[in-house]
Write a protein that holds these residues in place. Structure first.
Motif, mmCIF file in Angstrom:
data_model
loop_
_atom_site.group_PDB
_atom_site.id
_atom_site.type_symbol
_atom_site.label_atom_id
_atom_site.label_comp_id
_atom_site.label_asym_id
_atom_site.label_seq_id
_atom_site.Cartn_x
_atom_site.Cartn_y
_atom_site.Cartn_z
ATOM 1 N N ALA A 16 0.803 -1.218 0.000
ATOM 2 C CA ALA A 16 0.000 0.000 0.000
ATOM 3 C C ALA A 16 0.841 1.276 0.000
ATOM 4 C CB ALA A 16 -0.967 -0.017 1.188
ATOM 5 N N PRO A 17 1.872 1.408 0.863
ATOM 6 C CA PRO A 17 2.667 2.651 0.834
ATOM 7 C C PRO A 17 3.317 2.898 -0.530
ATOM 8 C CG PRO A 17 3.103 1.429 2.848
ATOM 9 C CD PRO A 17 2.309 0.522 1.972
ATOM 10 N N LYS A 18 3.824 1.826 -1.152
ATOM 11 C CA LYS A 18 4.466 1.987 -2.457
ATOM 12 C C LYS A 18 3.443 2.383 -3.520
ATOM 13 C CE LYS A 18 7.497 -1.073 -3.981
ATOM 14 N NZ LYS A 18 8.051 -2.321 -4.607
ATOM 15 N N VAL A 21 0.613 4.016 -3.200
ATOM 16 C CA VAL A 21 0.212 5.410 -3.032
ATOM 17 C C VAL A 21 1.354 6.354 -3.406
ATOM 18 C CG1 VAL A 21 -0.527 7.161 -1.376
ATOM 19 C CG2 VAL A 21 -1.549 4.880 -1.310
ATOM 20 N N ASP A 22 2.584 6.003 -3.041
ATOM 21 C CA ASP A 22 3.738 6.824 -3.438
ATOM 22 C C ASP A 22 3.807 6.973 -4.952
ATOM 23 O OD1 ASP A 22 4.546 7.233 -0.842
ATOM 24 O OD2 ASP A 22 6.129 5.708 -0.876
ATOM 25 N N MET A 67 -7.026 -1.264 0.832
ATOM 26 C CA MET A 67 -5.632 -0.952 1.127
ATOM 27 C C MET A 67 -5.334 0.512 0.851
ATOM 28 S SD MET A 67 -3.678 -4.283 -0.522
ATOM 29 C CE MET A 67 -2.178 -3.297 -0.705
ATOM 30 N N LEU A 68 -5.793 1.020 -0.287
ATOM 31 C CA LEU A 68 -5.529 2.398 -0.668
ATOM 32 C C LEU A 68 -6.179 3.380 0.300
ATOM 33 C CD1 LEU A 68 -6.048 2.213 -4.542
ATOM 34 C CD2 LEU A 68 -3.886 2.158 -3.294
ATOM 35 N N LYS A 101 -7.090 2.894 3.425
ATOM 36 C CA LYS A 101 -6.447 2.848 4.741
ATOM 37 C C LYS A 101 -5.134 3.622 4.732
ATOM 38 C CE LYS A 101 -4.654 -0.360 8.221
ATOM 39 N NZ LYS A 101 -4.380 -1.798 8.561
ATOM 40 N N GLU A 102 -4.341 3.426 3.678
ATOM 41 C CA GLU A 102 -3.058 4.116 3.590
ATOM 42 C C GLU A 102 -3.248 5.623 3.476
ATOM 43 O OE1 GLU A 102 0.989 4.897 3.369
ATOM 44 O OE2 GLU A 102 -0.059 3.052 3.963
ATOM 45 N N MET A 103 -4.213 6.053 2.679
ATOM 46 C CA MET A 103 -4.439 7.488 2.513
ATOM 47 C C MET A 103 -5.006 8.108 3.777
ATOM 48 S SD MET A 103 -3.448 9.421 0.265
ATOM 49 C CE MET A 103 -3.548 9.829 -1.449
ATOM 50 N N GLU A 134 -4.224 7.206 6.776
ATOM 51 C CA GLU A 134 -3.079 7.384 7.670
ATOM 52 C C GLU A 134 -2.240 8.587 7.280
ATOM 53 O OE1 GLU A 134 -1.011 3.675 7.566
ATOM 54 O OE2 GLU A 134 -2.536 2.604 8.755
ATOM 55 N N ARG A 135 -2.258 8.951 6.009
ATOM 56 C CA ARG A 135 -1.507 10.114 5.534
ATOM 57 C C ARG A 135 -2.305 11.400 5.658
ATOM 58 N NH1 ARG A 135 2.186 8.240 0.356
ATOM 59 N NH2 ARG A 135 2.620 6.110 1.088
#
Length: 562
Positions: free
Chosen positions: A275-277, A279-280, A299-300, A302-304, A306-307
């Motif tokens: 997920a971090p990769k 979104v990066d 996944m996307l 959740k990652e966003m 957190e950001r």
């Protein structure tokens, strides 16, 4: 030379007229003229232009030729989503060979089964997957040549490269560098087999499907056209940046690598799906066009979250399993413009997708969310019918349900080395999807369940997907599945399995089931459709391609594991 038959003498084909077979090399025609300076990237490792991409395809074809491989031979790939994989998508079938995309998420036993069943002569192998084929000389004896890829070595700065295993022909980049960048891809019959891969069914051994050049070209064109016809903001455009979030081993990544290359889009391949990769890369390359299953969407989001940010201009085609409206609402709120579709491994895969027009623009938010979670309408050249248990077509009234059966020019014609299963798939001259569905008068498809997942309680049918949709609206629900479990009184009862969001771990079963009872009061759900119980899980059992694994859930229930 194609022959034109006509009883009139005046209709003759010129002696040197080009018959234009529908083969995969034709998908490169536009990009070779209009997109030579456009770029293709592999994560943060490699970036090159289309002009270099075409040369690398030629080099790979020469590598295969120099190994002694011939038309009809199978070449397998076990790799993350990379530039190498994209090159194999073209070089292998364009050489008249068959590309096997190996599902590396299967167990080692199943991976070996699929490799031995397809019997490839060559293998493009990422070092991370080498343990899966064990000592291939004993465990996969058909393999005569191995091309080695090691991204970990590429990441090292200074120092010496590790020695290659003694069984490989060479490292991928070194093999390409030593080969000529000129290759003449000849024409051949468009009905030549181009690809094969194996379904990740939850019962028995995986089954091999196979597709011809003609089928892949027609699927690519029809699917791309269906996307591009949509309203601004929902469909593919020349200025899109494409990145797959469906693995390239899974149903040709829905043929979008072929489509994106045909158009000539900027492309990004993410490697392993973290997920971090993801979104990066989306933010770095300003990715605007992608596709995936609901698990990837989760996944996307959740990652966003957190950001503390939202997506911008990301269009996401969703499929693989039904999207619930709770997740759909979260996607919209996070800035993702998404649309649902329907397909299957046996259908190459896209059969339908959501249509956005004046009708959808005038919908309320609630109606729009509901519409987005349906399965769209047939794309061009697809014929669909809803059959009852006697094979009688049902009316398109949005209510009458039955099994969805299909016809299209890109459907697998059987299963590889399994004619009995192929005959069952095509019983009555239509492909049987095993999906229960209904269709509205305007052709909008709604998948209500899988034949094997329908719950029968007290003699009445319960749609697990309908119950999942209703309960998914509770703010505590991160993921949900409803299965049928044995019941002495009713035969079966629905059981809700739920993964809670981290900040809602104290949620009670009664609070979630209250949504079901409210749906009963409003006439949206029969009383017997409300689960008797909810069980909370730390994570949801899923198949290798991210679908809910309800067979495994039922097995876990019977073994008192949930």
């Amino acid at each position: 030379m194609t022959t034109i038959l006509n009883e009139h003498d005046n209709y003759h084909q010129a002696e040197e007229a080009y018959g234009f077979p529908l083969i995969i090399k034709q998908l490169l025609n536009r990009a070779k003229i209009a997109s030579t300076n456009q770029t293709i990237s592999y994560a943060d490792k490699v970036t090159y232009t289309y002009a270099e991409f075409f040369k690398r395809i030629n080099r790979l074809a020469n590598v295969l030729k120099n190994m002694g491989l011939q038309a009809g031979d199978v070449v397998a790939v076990m790799d993350w989503d990379s530039h190498r994989y994209l090159e194999a998508y073209f070089a292998v079938p364009m050489s008249g060979m068959i590309l096997q995309t190996v599902n590396v998420r299967l167990s080692e036993e199943k991976v070996l089964y699929t490799v031995n069943h397809a019997a490839p002569k060559a293998l493009l192998l990422n070092a991370e997957f080498a343990p899966m084929i064990k000592d291939y000389r004993d465990d996969a004896p058909s393999i005569e040549h191995v091309m080695w890829a090691d991204d970990a070595e590429d990441d090292k700065v200074g120092g010496e490269k590790a020695e290659l295993p003694d069984y490989v022909d060479g490292e991928y980049e070194a093999l390409l560098a030593a080969a000529s960048d000129e290759f003449d891809f000849l024409d051949f019959d468009e009905n030549t087999i181009a690809t094969t891969f194996y379904t990740s069914g939850t019962t028995g051994d995986p089954k091999g499907v196979f597709f011809t050049h003609r089928q892949i070209v027609l699927q690519t064109m029809a699917s791309t056209l269906a996307s591009a016809l949509n309203a601004e903001g929902q469909g593919a455009r020349y200025n899109d940046v494409y990145m797959p979030m469906t693995p390239l081993f899974h149903v040709h990544a829905w043929c979008w690598p072929y489509g994106a290359t045909m158009i000539g889009l900027k492309q990004v391949y993410p490697g392993r799906y973290l997920a971090p990769k993801l979104v990066d890369l989306i933010e770095q390359h300003k990715v605007t066009l992608s596709h995936g299953v609901p698990a990837i969407l989760q996944m996307l989001l959740k990652e966003m979250a957190e950001r503390g940010r939202k997506f911008e201009n990301l269009k996401l085609l969703l499929g693989g399993s039904k999207l619930n409206e709770g997740l759909a609402k979260a996607a919209i709120e996070c800035g993702i413009e998404f649309m649902s579709g329907f397909g299957m491994s046996e259908s190459c895969p896209v059969l339908s997708r959501a249509v956005f027009d004046d009708k959808t623009e005038s919908m309320t938010l609630e109606d729009n969310l509901n519409y987005r979670c349906l399965s769209g309408s047939p794309i061009m050249l697809v014929s669909m019918e809803i059959w009852d248990e006697n094979g009688k077509p049902q009316p398109m009234d949005g209510k009458s349900t039955g099994e969805l059966v299909i016809r299209a020019p890109w459907l697998t014609q059987s299963y590889f080395k399994n004619p009995d299963a192929g005959n069952e798939l095509w019983k009555g001259g239509w492909m049987h999807t095993q999906d229960i569905a209904c269709m509205t008068a305007d052709g909008t498809l709604s998948i209500t369940d899988r034949l094997k997942d329908v719950i029968k309680s007290g003699g009445e049918w319960v749609s697990s997907l309908e119950v999942e949709t209703i309960l998914s609206f509770h703010p505590s629900v991160a993921d949900i599945a409803v299965i049928g479990v044995p019941d002495e009184r009713w035969g079966e009862r629905p059981l809700a399995l739920i993964v809670l969001k981290p900040d809602h771990v104290d949620t009670k079963m009664e609070d979630i089931l209250a949504l079901g009872h409210q749906a009963v009061e409003r006439g949206h759900l029969p009383k017997y459709g409300v689960p008797s119980e909810v069980r909370f899980l730390p994570d949801m059992p899923k198949t290798s391609v991210g679908k809910l694994d309800k067979k495994r859930m039922r097995s876990m229930y019977s073994e008192n594991l949930i």
